[in-house]
Motif scaffolding. Structure first.
Motif, short mmCIF file in Angstrom:
data_model
loop_
_atom_site.label_atom_id
_atom_site.label_comp_id
_atom_site.label_asym_id
_atom_site.label_seq_id
_atom_site.Cartn_x
_atom_site.Cartn_y
_atom_site.Cartn_z
N ILE A 149 4.87 -2.97 -1.74
CA ILE A 149 4.80 -3.91 -2.86
C ILE A 149 6.19 -3.96 -3.48
O ILE A 149 6.90 -2.94 -3.52
CB ILE A 149 3.73 -3.48 -3.89
N THR A 150 6.60 -5.13 -3.93
CA THR A 150 7.91 -5.23 -4.56
C THR A 150 7.85 -4.59 -5.95
O THR A 150 6.76 -4.45 -6.53
CB THR A 150 8.38 -6.68 -4.70
N LYS A 151 9.01 -4.25 -6.48
CA LYS A 151 9.07 -3.67 -7.82
C LYS A 151 8.50 -4.65 -8.85
O LYS A 151 7.74 -4.27 -9.73
CB LYS A 151 10.51 -3.31 -8.15
N ALA A 152 8.85 -5.94 -8.71
CA ALA A 152 8.34 -6.97 -9.64
C ALA A 152 6.82 -7.09 -9.53
O ALA A 152 6.13 -7.25 -10.53
CB ALA A 152 9.01 -8.31 -9.35
N GLY A 153 6.30 -7.03 -8.31
CA GLY A 153 4.85 -7.10 -8.12
C GLY A 153 4.15 -5.91 -8.72
O GLY A 153 3.08 -6.05 -9.34
N SER A 154 4.74 -4.74 -8.59
CA SER A 154 4.18 -3.53 -9.18
C SER A 154 4.15 -3.65 -10.70
O SER A 154 3.15 -3.29 -11.35
CB SER A 154 5.02 -2.32 -8.77
N GLU A 155 5.21 -4.18 -11.28
CA GLU A 155 5.27 -4.35 -12.74
C GLU A 155 4.22 -5.34 -13.22
O GLU A 155 3.60 -5.14 -14.27
CB GLU A 155 6.67 -4.77 -13.16
N ARG A 156 4.00 -6.43 -12.46
CA ARG A 156 2.96 -7.39 -12.83
C ARG A 156 1.57 -6.75 -12.83
O ARG A 156 0.78 -6.96 -13.74
CB ARG A 156 2.97 -8.60 -11.88
N LEU A 157 1.30 -5.95 -11.79
CA LEU A 157 -0.01 -5.28 -11.72
C LEU A 157 -0.16 -4.25 -12.83
O LEU A 157 -1.24 -4.10 -13.40
CB LEU A 157 -0.20 -4.64 -10.34
N ARG A 158 0.91 -3.52 -13.15
CA ARG A 158 0.85 -2.54 -14.24
C ARG A 158 0.62 -3.22 -15.59
O ARG A 158 -0.11 -2.71 -16.43
CB ARG A 158 2.12 -1.69 -14.28
N THR A 159 1.23 -4.38 -15.79
CA THR A 159 1.02 -5.15 -17.02
C THR A 159 -0.43 -5.58 -17.13
O THR A 159 -1.05 -5.48 -18.20
CB THR A 159 1.96 -6.36 -17.07
N GLU A 160 -0.99 -6.07 -16.02
CA GLU A 160 -2.40 -6.47 -16.02
C GLU A 160 -3.29 -5.26 -16.32
O GLU A 160 -4.25 -5.36 -17.09
CB GLU A 160 -2.79 -7.08 -14.67
N ILE A 170 8.89 -13.03 0.87
CA ILE A 170 8.01 -12.18 1.67
C ILE A 170 7.69 -10.93 0.84
O ILE A 170 8.59 -10.17 0.48
CB ILE A 170 8.67 -11.80 3.00
N VAL A 171 6.42 -10.77 0.53
CA VAL A 171 5.96 -9.68 -0.34
C VAL A 171 4.82 -8.93 0.34
O VAL A 171 4.34 -9.32 1.40
CB VAL A 171 5.51 -10.21 -1.72
N GLY A 172 4.35 -7.87 -0.32
CA GLY A 172 3.23 -7.11 0.20
C GLY A 172 1.92 -7.88 0.09
O GLY A 172 1.80 -8.83 -0.69
N ASP A 173 0.95 -7.48 0.86
CA ASP A 173 -0.36 -8.12 0.85
C ASP A 173 -0.99 -8.10 -0.54
O ASP A 173 -1.73 -9.01 -0.90
CB ASP A 173 -1.30 -7.45 1.85
N LEU A 174 -0.70 -7.06 -1.32
CA LEU A 174 -1.31 -6.89 -2.64
C LEU A 174 -0.86 -7.94 -3.64
O LEU A 174 -1.55 -8.21 -4.61
CB LEU A 174 -0.95 -5.51 -3.20
N GLU A 175 0.31 -8.51 -3.43
CA GLU A 175 0.87 -9.44 -4.42
C GLU A 175 1.07 -10.85 -3.90
O GLU A 175 1.60 -11.71 -4.60
CB GLU A 175 2.20 -8.89 -4.93
N ALA A 176 0.64 -11.12 -2.67
CA ALA A 176 0.80 -12.45 -2.09
C ALA A 176 0.09 -13.49 -2.94
O ALA A 176 -1.03 -13.28 -3.42
CB ALA A 176 0.26 -12.47 -0.67
#
Length: 158
Positions: free
Chosen positions: A6-17, A107-113
């Motif tokens: 997962i990208t760092k930005a994607g991880s931050e979005r999920l943590r915010t949620e 191109i990102v991880g499956d979790l954040e596509a």
């Protein structure tokens, strides 16, 4: 078992949620359940049942996010040094050689596509075809609606 990237930005979005669900939504739902209970008979109390259903959904999503974040491998795209090649995290501008249109994907991880945000999963057919190629290369891959031909216009890491 490998850890999903997962990208760092994607991880931050999920943590915010996750924080929103835990510290804003969960307390609001608990208060709504308490208020609905105060109205009496729970058997025919639509507010109570709606709040409980919302609580169930929220708790499920919290569990899902905690599991995803604890297992994911966070990759900081800015720290990658792949040169001109397409790798995980790349933002790629493509020209559809058949239609003559251009499109940009990251191109990102499956979790954040999220195709609406032009973020495609690393496991998708187009991403698999792009990996390892550079600007100027032509790629071909099989999409659900047939074979597609793209030329890579540019590769950026942002």
């Amino acid at each position: 078992m490998s850890r999903p990237p997962i990208t760092k930005a994607g991880s931050e979005r999920l943590r915010t949620e996750l924080e929103q669900l835990k510290f804003v939504d969960r307390p609001r739902i608990i208060a709504a359940i308490a208020e609905a209970r105060a109205h009496g008979d729970l058997k025919e109390n639509a507010e109570y049942h709606a709040a409980r259903e919302q609580q169930s959904f929220t708790e499920g999503r919290i569990g899902q996010l905690e599991g995803l974040l604890s297992n994911a491998e966070v990759i900081d795209v800015a720290q990658l040094k792949p040169g001109e090649r397409v790798v995980f995290g790349a933002t790629v501008e493509l020209e559809d050689e058949d239609a003559g249109t251009t499109v940009t994907y990251q191109i990102v991880g499956d979790l954040e596509a999220d195709i609406k945000r032009q973020m495609i999963a690393v496991s998708s057919p187009i991403a698999r075809a792009l990996i390892g190629h550079s600007a100027g290369d032509s790629i071909e891959f099989t999409a659900p609606n047939g074979v597609k031909h793209y030329e890579i216009i540019s590769v950026r890491y942002i």
